[in-house]
Design a protein around this motif. Sequence first.
Motif: not given
Length: 361
Positions: A301-305, A311-315, A325-326
Motif C-alpha cells: 500500500k505504501s509503495a510508489v510507481i 512513457r510508451r506502453a510501460e505503464i 502512481a507518483v
Amino acid sequence: MNTMMTIGWDDFVKLSSSQKASVLKADAGQGMFHILLAQQFGRKELDDLGDLATKIRFIAKTDKGAAFLGSLLPQKRVMLYFSQPSTRTFLSFLAASQILGMRIGEVRDASVSSEFKGESREDSVRTFSSYYDCIVMRTEIGGLAERMAWVLSNTDRPVPIINAGSGKDQHPTQALLDIYTLQRSFEKAGGIDGKTVVFVGDLARGRTVRSLSYLLTNYKKVKQVFIAPKQLQIGSDVVEMLKSKKVNFELGSKFSDVIREVDAVYMTRIQDEWDQKKGESACIDISSFNFKTEYLHKMKKSAVIMHPFPRRAEIPTEVDGDERAVYWRQMRNGMWIRTALIASIFGKNKAILDYELKSRK
Ligand code: NCD
C-alpha cells in the motif's frame, strides 16, 4: 587554486567519476558550480536540496513569496542549450529559471545555430558563456558536458554548466528529482533508508537509472533490484560501483517475482534511439517488463510507481489514478528541485532559508 585550470583535459577525463566529483567540489569552494555527475551529491547535499525545494514551493504559494523568489536573480541570464529532444527537463529548467526571475535564452536546434555552418560545440558553448551566466545543456554526446565545463573553467568567463542529460551516461538533475520524490513519498515512513527500489526496462541505455542508482548509495540499507531483458541489463560499471560500496543488489528478469517486495518501482522506456542497427530493439520482447494493472493488488500500500517519462506502453494509463502512481508529482518535483539547485549555484539558498524562517514567525 582551481584544479580544473591546472589539470589537463587528458588527465581530467581519465579520473574516476568520484575523483572528478572531488575536483568539482573543491573548485566550487563552499558552494556549487558545475553540476555534471550524480557523484557530486552526498547525503547532506541531497537533504539540503530537498529541504530547500520544499521551502521554495511553500514560499511560492503567496504573491509576496513568489515576488521575493522572482527578485533573487533578475541580473542573471541562463542559456538552455538542448541539442536532443526534451519536454520535461527543458520546461522544468525554464520554469525554475522563471521562478527565480532569471532571463532565459535557448538553442534547441543546432541546424538554426552556427553549428550548421560547421562551428564546433566548444565554440558554441564559449559563445553562450559570453552572453549568459549559466548553461544548462542536454546532448547526445556522452561526456560532452564535462568537456565543456573543463573548457569554460580554463577561460576568463567560467560560467557553470548544468548537465541536463549527456549521452547514455548521466542525468544528474533527473536523479535529484527522483530522490526528492522518494524523500517526499517516504517522509512518514522512515525516509529512503531501508527501502527496496526496483528498476525496470532498458537499464543498459537509461541514463536516469545510472545516476539514480548512484544517488541511492547515499542511503542506508537500500536494496537495488535491476529487472531487464538480458541485452538491456544494467552495465558492469554500475554493478562494480554497487559491489565496491557493498550495496545489496540483484539482477533479474522476472518483474512479477519482485512486485510484492518493492517500495519503489522505477519504470523506463526502451531507449531505441541508441540502436546500433535499425530496428534492433524492436526484436526484443519487452511485454513482460511492462507494469500490469493487476500488480496494483500485489504491491504494498505504501509503495510508489515512478517513471522519468516519456512513457510508451510501460505503464497503462489506468494506473494513473492509483495514489501510488507518483510520476506526475515526480515531474512537478523536478521544477522545484531545479529551482533549489540553481538558487544554490548562485548562492541564494541562505536568503531563501532566512525568508522562510521569517515568514513562519
Ligand atoms: C529521460 C532522458 O532524457 O534521459 N527523460 C527525462 O529527462 N525525463 C528518460 C527518457 O528519455 O526515457
